[in-house]
Design a protein around this motif. Structure first.
Motif, PDB file in Angstrom:
ATOM      1  N   MET A  97      -7.543  -4.926 -16.133  1.00 50.58           N
ATOM      2  CA  MET A  97      -6.906  -4.564 -16.860  1.00 50.58           C
ATOM      3  C   MET A  97      -5.534  -5.044 -17.810  1.00 50.58           C
ATOM      4  SD  MET A  97      -7.785  -0.455 -16.271  1.00 50.58           S
ATOM      5  CE  MET A  97      -8.872  -0.805 -14.857  1.00 50.58           C
ATOM      6  N   GLU A  98      -5.216  -6.261 -16.735  1.00 48.13           N
ATOM      7  CA  GLU A  98      -3.912  -6.522 -17.131  1.00 48.13           C
ATOM      8  C   GLU A  98      -3.541  -7.001 -18.445  1.00 48.13           C
ATOM      9  OE1 GLU A  98      -2.574  -9.036 -13.959  1.00 48.13           O
ATOM     10  OE2 GLU A  98      -2.532  -7.471 -12.656  1.00 48.13           O
ATOM     11  N   ASP A  99      -4.484  -8.035 -18.804  1.00 44.30           N
ATOM     12  CA  ASP A  99      -4.878  -7.857 -19.987  1.00 44.30           C
ATOM     13  C   ASP A  99      -4.648  -7.369 -21.136  1.00 44.30           C
ATOM     14  OD1 ASP A  99      -5.737 -10.892 -18.819  1.00 44.30           O
ATOM     15  OD2 ASP A  99      -7.568 -11.544 -19.463  1.00 44.30           O
ATOM     16  N   ILE A 100      -5.430  -6.257 -21.051  1.00 45.78           N
ATOM     17  CA  ILE A 100      -5.582  -5.013 -21.982  1.00 45.78           C
ATOM     18  C   ILE A 100      -4.159  -4.689 -22.410  1.00 45.78           C
ATOM     19  CG2 ILE A 100      -6.244  -3.276 -22.490  1.00 45.78           C
ATOM     20  CD1 ILE A 100      -9.123  -3.602 -21.009  1.00 45.78           C
ATOM     21  N   VAL A 106       1.842  -1.310 -23.809  1.00 47.97           N
ATOM     22  CA  VAL A 106       2.545  -0.695 -23.690  1.00 47.97           C
ATOM     23  C   VAL A 106       1.853  -0.663 -22.315  1.00 47.97           C
ATOM     24  CG1 VAL A 106       0.293   0.909 -25.388  1.00 47.97           C
ATOM     25  CG2 VAL A 106       0.056  -0.082 -23.260  1.00 47.97           C
ATOM     26  N   PRO A 107       3.701   0.385 -21.722  1.00 49.32           N
ATOM     27  CA  PRO A 107       4.030   0.704 -20.567  1.00 49.32           C
ATOM     28  C   PRO A 107       2.507   1.301 -19.894  1.00 49.32           C
ATOM     29  CG  PRO A 107       5.609   2.604 -22.427  1.00 49.32           C
ATOM     30  CD  PRO A 107       4.201   1.061 -23.091  1.00 49.32           C
ATOM     31  N   TRP A 108       2.685   0.778 -18.758  1.00 50.42           N
ATOM     32  CA  TRP A 108       1.980   1.508 -17.680  1.00 50.42           C
ATOM     33  C   TRP A 108       1.614   1.742 -16.343  1.00 50.42           C
ATOM     34  CZ3 TRP A 108      -2.462  -2.853 -15.075  1.00 50.42           C
ATOM     35  CH2 TRP A 108      -2.930  -1.946 -15.086  1.00 50.42           C
ATOM     36  N   HIS A 109       1.165   3.299 -16.384  1.00 52.59           N
ATOM     37  CA  HIS A 109       1.308   3.737 -15.302  1.00 52.59           C
ATOM     38  C   HIS A 109       0.239   3.917 -14.167  1.00 52.59           C
ATOM     39  CE1 HIS A 109       5.925   5.669 -17.182  1.00 52.59           C
ATOM     40  NE2 HIS A 109       4.516   4.772 -17.880  1.00 52.59           N
ATOM     41  N   THR A 110       0.723   3.402 -13.127  1.00 58.85           N
ATOM     42  CA  THR A 110      -0.879   4.025 -12.023  1.00 58.85           C
ATOM     43  C   THR A 110      -0.632   4.279 -11.013  1.00 58.85           C
ATOM     44  OG1 THR A 110      -0.285   1.061 -11.057  1.00 58.85           O
ATOM     45  CG2 THR A 110      -1.750   1.259 -12.737  1.00 58.85           C
ATOM     46  N   ALA A 111      -1.949   4.982 -10.613  1.00 55.38           N
ATOM     47  CA  ALA A 111      -1.749   5.554  -8.791  1.00 55.38           C
ATOM     48  C   ALA A 111      -3.134   5.339  -8.180  1.00 55.38           C
ATOM     49  CB  ALA A 111      -1.048   7.070  -9.353  1.00 55.38           C
ATOM     50  N   SER A 112      -3.251   5.791  -6.785  1.00 49.40           N
ATOM     51  CA  SER A 112      -4.112   5.384  -6.037  1.00 49.40           C
ATOM     52  C   SER A 112      -4.685   6.634  -5.771  1.00 49.40           C
ATOM     53  CB  SER A 112      -4.300   4.065  -5.432  1.00 49.40           C
ATOM     54  OG  SER A 112      -3.098   3.836  -4.555  1.00 49.40           O
ATOM     55  N   PHE A 113      -6.007   6.987  -5.288  1.00 52.17           N
ATOM     56  CA  PHE A 113      -6.267   7.690  -4.787  1.00 52.17           C
ATOM     57  C   PHE A 113      -5.565   7.190  -3.315  1.00 52.17           C
ATOM     58  CE2 PHE A 113     -10.734   9.839  -6.128  1.00 52.17           C
ATOM     59  CZ  PHE A 113      -9.957  10.448  -7.349  1.00 52.17           C
TER      60      PHE A 113
END
Ligand code: ZN
Ligand code: ZN
Length: 300
Positions: A97-100, A106-113
């Motif tokens: 998803m880094e290319d997108i 856009v700022p990108w916020h990620t999290a994981s289970f």
């Protein structure tokens, strides 16, 4: 075939409108319907910060593209992306998803289970011994973490890429299960829950796929290995077959679902804060119920 509007080469035939459309008129047709739906529900307002739940598939990436194209120039509107890694080996890969993110800046916020719950979906399936309920577990766990991330990022709206087919299938599944409660439930408000919007809910899946193909390019769209909900598969086939003869069917089913919402007569459920996890809930916290159940299965 020529476009019904401009005589250029058509790229799609819309059975429900009877029109052949070229690339530009098809794009206009999609975007104007989405904008109309957004205006109708006041889904985008002055000062909004919109968090797009981005999975990297065609629906959510197209939605991000559309929102940036339509509102990206507005100084009073902020758009950011939120991605959750459920912990499914070979399926969710955030590096794809880094290319997108780079392209749309856009700022990108990620999290994981794994970070959020100290559990992965693979671990849950292993602990349960099968994946029959993995979609519902995953949905509940994803909902809470997406909401928390959105709230902490200052979002006033959370946008999902659900298309018309998804919406019509969900309504039809509730009909076939005889689930009056779900059909008539109101989308309830809780101060800690960010309002959810579904701008593509009026666009058929095949048109979202074509829109993605034209405007966002090829995407790694490998399906989730655990997604084989038998009822949804049957309903998808049933609606697709029926729509062949009756092109407006999916719209009709979605309209039915929208009209039934909020007509339930059950007692109003008061929004609360879950004493166990501190997140907003209605009655028993579904997230904590799922966590308690899957943790009993010995996981990770
Ligand atoms: Zn045209
Ligand atoms: Zn809880």
């Amino acid at each position: 075939m020529k476009c019904s509007k401009c005589r250029r080469e058509a790229i799609i035939y819309q059975r429900y409108s009877g029109m052949h459309l070229c690339r530009d008129h098809f794009t206009d047709s999609v975007e104007s319907r989405v904008k109309r739906e957004i205006r109708k529900h006041h889904w985008v307002e002055r000062g909004d910060t919109i968090g797009v739940a981005l999975s990297g598939g065609k629906d959510s990436t197209s939605l991000l593209h559309f929102l940036i194209k339509t509102f990206g120039h507005r100084p009073d509107i902020t758009i950011l992306a939120i991605t959750i890694d459920e912990g499914i080996a070979g399926y969710r890969d955030l590096s794809e998803m880094e290319d997108i993110i780079k392209r749309y800046k856009v700022p990108w916020h990620t999290a994981s289970f794994a970070e959020e719950y100290d559990i992965t979906l693979d671990g849950i399936v292993e602990g349960q011994g099968d994946d029959r309920r993995s979609c519902s577990f995953c949905g509940v766990l994803r909902r809470r973490v997406v909401n928390r991330i959105a709230r902490e990022a200052g979002c006033t709206k959370l946008a999902f890429g659900f298309n018309l087919d998804d919406e019509a299938q969900s309504v039809m599944m509730n009909v076939l299960r005889g689930d009056t409660e779900r059909l008539t439930m109101q989308q309830r408000e809780n101060p800690g829950m960010i309002p959810r919007i579904r701008p593509f809910a009026v666009i058929p899946e095949r048109e979202v796929a074509l829109y993605a193909h034209l405007h966002v390019g090829s995407l790694a769209d490998h399906g989730c290995p655990y997604a084989h909900n038998a009822l949804r598969g049957d309903v998808r086939r049933l609606l697709n077959e029926y729509t062949w003869q009756h092109p407006a069917t999916k719209y009709a089913v979605r309209t039915l679902g929208e009209d039934l919402k909020g007509r339930g007569t059950g007692p109003a459920i008061i929004p609360e804060i879950c004493p166990e996890c501190g997140e907003p809930a209605f009655g028993t916290c579904q997230t904590c119920a799922v966590l308690n159940e899957v943790r009993r299965g010995k996981i990770r």
